[in-house]
Design an enzyme around this catalytic site. Sequence first.
Site, PDB file in Angstrom:
ATOM      1  N   HIS A 114      23.660  -5.833  52.212  1.00 55.78           N
ATOM      2  CA  HIS A 114      22.730  -4.720  52.482  1.00 55.78           C
ATOM      3  C   HIS A 114      21.392  -5.343  52.851  1.00 55.78           C
ATOM      4  O   HIS A 114      21.255  -5.948  53.905  1.00 55.78           O
ATOM      5  CB  HIS A 114      22.682  -3.848  51.224  1.00 55.78           C
ATOM      6  CG  HIS A 114      21.973  -2.540  51.369  1.00 55.78           C
ATOM      7  ND1 HIS A 114      21.512  -2.046  52.552  1.00 55.78           N
ATOM      8  CD2 HIS A 114      21.639  -1.597  50.438  1.00 55.78           C
ATOM      9  CE1 HIS A 114      20.930  -0.867  52.358  1.00 55.78           C
ATOM     10  NE2 HIS A 114      20.995  -0.578  51.074  1.00 55.78           N
ATOM     11  N   HIS A 127      27.870  -3.219  61.605  1.00 53.05           N
ATOM     12  CA  HIS A 127      27.256  -2.196  60.761  1.00 53.05           C
ATOM     13  C   HIS A 127      28.308  -1.148  60.445  1.00 53.05           C
ATOM     14  O   HIS A 127      29.148  -0.839  61.290  1.00 53.05           O
ATOM     15  CB  HIS A 127      26.079  -1.547  61.507  1.00 53.05           C
ATOM     16  CG  HIS A 127      25.152  -0.817  60.599  1.00 53.05           C
ATOM     17  ND1 HIS A 127      25.380   0.466  60.194  1.00 53.05           N
ATOM     18  CD2 HIS A 127      24.013  -1.217  59.994  1.00 53.05           C
ATOM     19  CE1 HIS A 127      24.405   0.831  59.385  1.00 53.05           C
ATOM     20  NE2 HIS A 127      23.565  -0.164  59.240  1.00 53.05           N
ATOM     21  N   ASP A 163      18.768  -6.543  60.869  1.00 56.79           N
ATOM     22  CA  ASP A 163      18.447  -7.798  60.177  1.00 56.79           C
ATOM     23  C   ASP A 163      18.529  -9.021  61.068  1.00 56.79           C
ATOM     24  O   ASP A 163      18.139 -10.109  60.663  1.00 56.79           O
ATOM     25  CB  ASP A 163      19.411  -7.992  58.998  1.00 56.79           C
ATOM     26  CG  ASP A 163      19.216  -6.913  57.970  1.00 56.79           C
ATOM     27  OD1 ASP A 163      18.070  -6.722  57.553  1.00 56.79           O
ATOM     28  OD2 ASP A 163      20.191  -6.243  57.619  1.00 56.79           O
TER      29      ASP A 163
END
Length: 426
Positions: A265, A304, A360
């Site tokens: 996460h 994702h 990210d």
Amino acid sequence: MADMLQIRYPATGVEAELAITDATIKAPDLRQFRIGEEPLATFDPGFMNTAVCRSSITYIDGEAGILEYRGYPIAELAEKSTYLEVAYLLLNGELPNPAQLADWELLITEHRMLPDKLRTVLAGFPYDAHPMTILMASVAAFYSFYPDARNFEDPAARDLNIARLIAKMPTLAAFAYRKGKARPYVNPDDNYGYCHNFLAMLFKQNERRYVADDRLVRAMEVLFILHADHEQNCSTNAVRSVASSGNDLYTSASAGIGALHGPLHGGANEAVLKMLREIGSVDRVPEFIEGVKAGKVRMMGFGHRVYKNYDPRAKIIKKSVEDVFEVTGVNPLLKVAQELEKYGLNDDYFVSRRLYPNVDFYSGLIYEALGFPPEMFTVLFAVPRTSGWAAQYQEFITDPEQKIMRPKQIYTGARTREYVPMEQRG
Ligand SMILES: CC(C)(COP(=O)(O)OP(=O)(O)OC[C@H]1O[C@@H](n2cnc3c(N)ncnc32)[C@H](O)[C@@H]1OP(=O)(O)O)[C@@H](O)C(=O)NCCC(=O)NCCS
């Protein structure tokens, strides 16, 4: 006429019509079917296809790569708003007018200081404590300082504690950072906005007045806006789940911080940087990609659960990378990241699985360029996500449909065994 789903269970001949609302059926409606003695239920580890709430905060279309807060496209908010405007939007459903924004900014400014005794809590951590553990424990400790947070049914108490938490998170994050560096804490400066003040509390040294480059302040605003909310992700679900037993905002947000800490996460950008360092140079990218395709490693920052298209936040961050590097100089790992992305977007392994760069993939490079050590990266996610958690918390506790969260299980263990006394155990 209501939209209905017809189901027939041939083993018993039972037939039923289940109402379809918002493209869902109600799982309890399945209980009318009996499988032997058991009522029929759904099995859904990881909530792959289960809605747990109605929400009007954040809209995502993962197929199309769309993200909107309260109906506003993320790219427009990132270009035109400040983080505090977006936090107000998430909490109130509307963008603030100038007077509302001024009041909101003043309220946040007034609550930035940490309770003095919290310094004793901070002092108790080892010098090399991970800042996320400091954050998690300190946010939980806020409840001891502000027990009125349990009066969440009272909108005034609720609003006050939401403002307190949003205001104090940057201060707490900066203190956790400076503790790791053995630097004295810097108190909030009322003359600065939310993000500028955060940079000052983090990086001020001996200068009389710390002034951050506008491009860095703006990059911080953009990163904060992009991370403010993301509907029912792992940490938001943790916040809602802990809130569901009647908990205050601080205890619930602390659970969210714990969930965010995991590498699948919020910890992913830290993992991206580690991966880029291990690869080290562009010529080693093909070998790394072969390892990914052979299932030996994952390409961190790719893929994702929801986005099966380019994560819209990743596109915006890519632009911020350029702005930040203009100020800080280019990080050589950027070339490695760009080469990986090129492979990712063209290689059949990634294309067929619809794996695209996520938020990210580039954020770690920005954070490193700004001077943050990798263990601070998730903290930089938690600070802005607090407004999303608070909005989701507020929505949860004012939603009459919600109940204490208590999933079912499929029991696979032994039943009603005869107790074996100690002396007879082999
Ligand atoms: C985000 C993530 C946890 C989503 O997982 P998920 O929706 O459960 O998807 P799965 O793990 O079922 O993956 C589906 C397939 O894609 C592959 N895959 C998913 N992410 C991958 C990655 N980053 N690198 C390589 N392969 C990946 C899986 O191996 C699987 O392949 P298979 O069908 O051959 O077994 C996953 O993509 C991941 O681990 N990404 C890296 C971590 C990361 O960047 N997290 C930040 C999210 S914002």
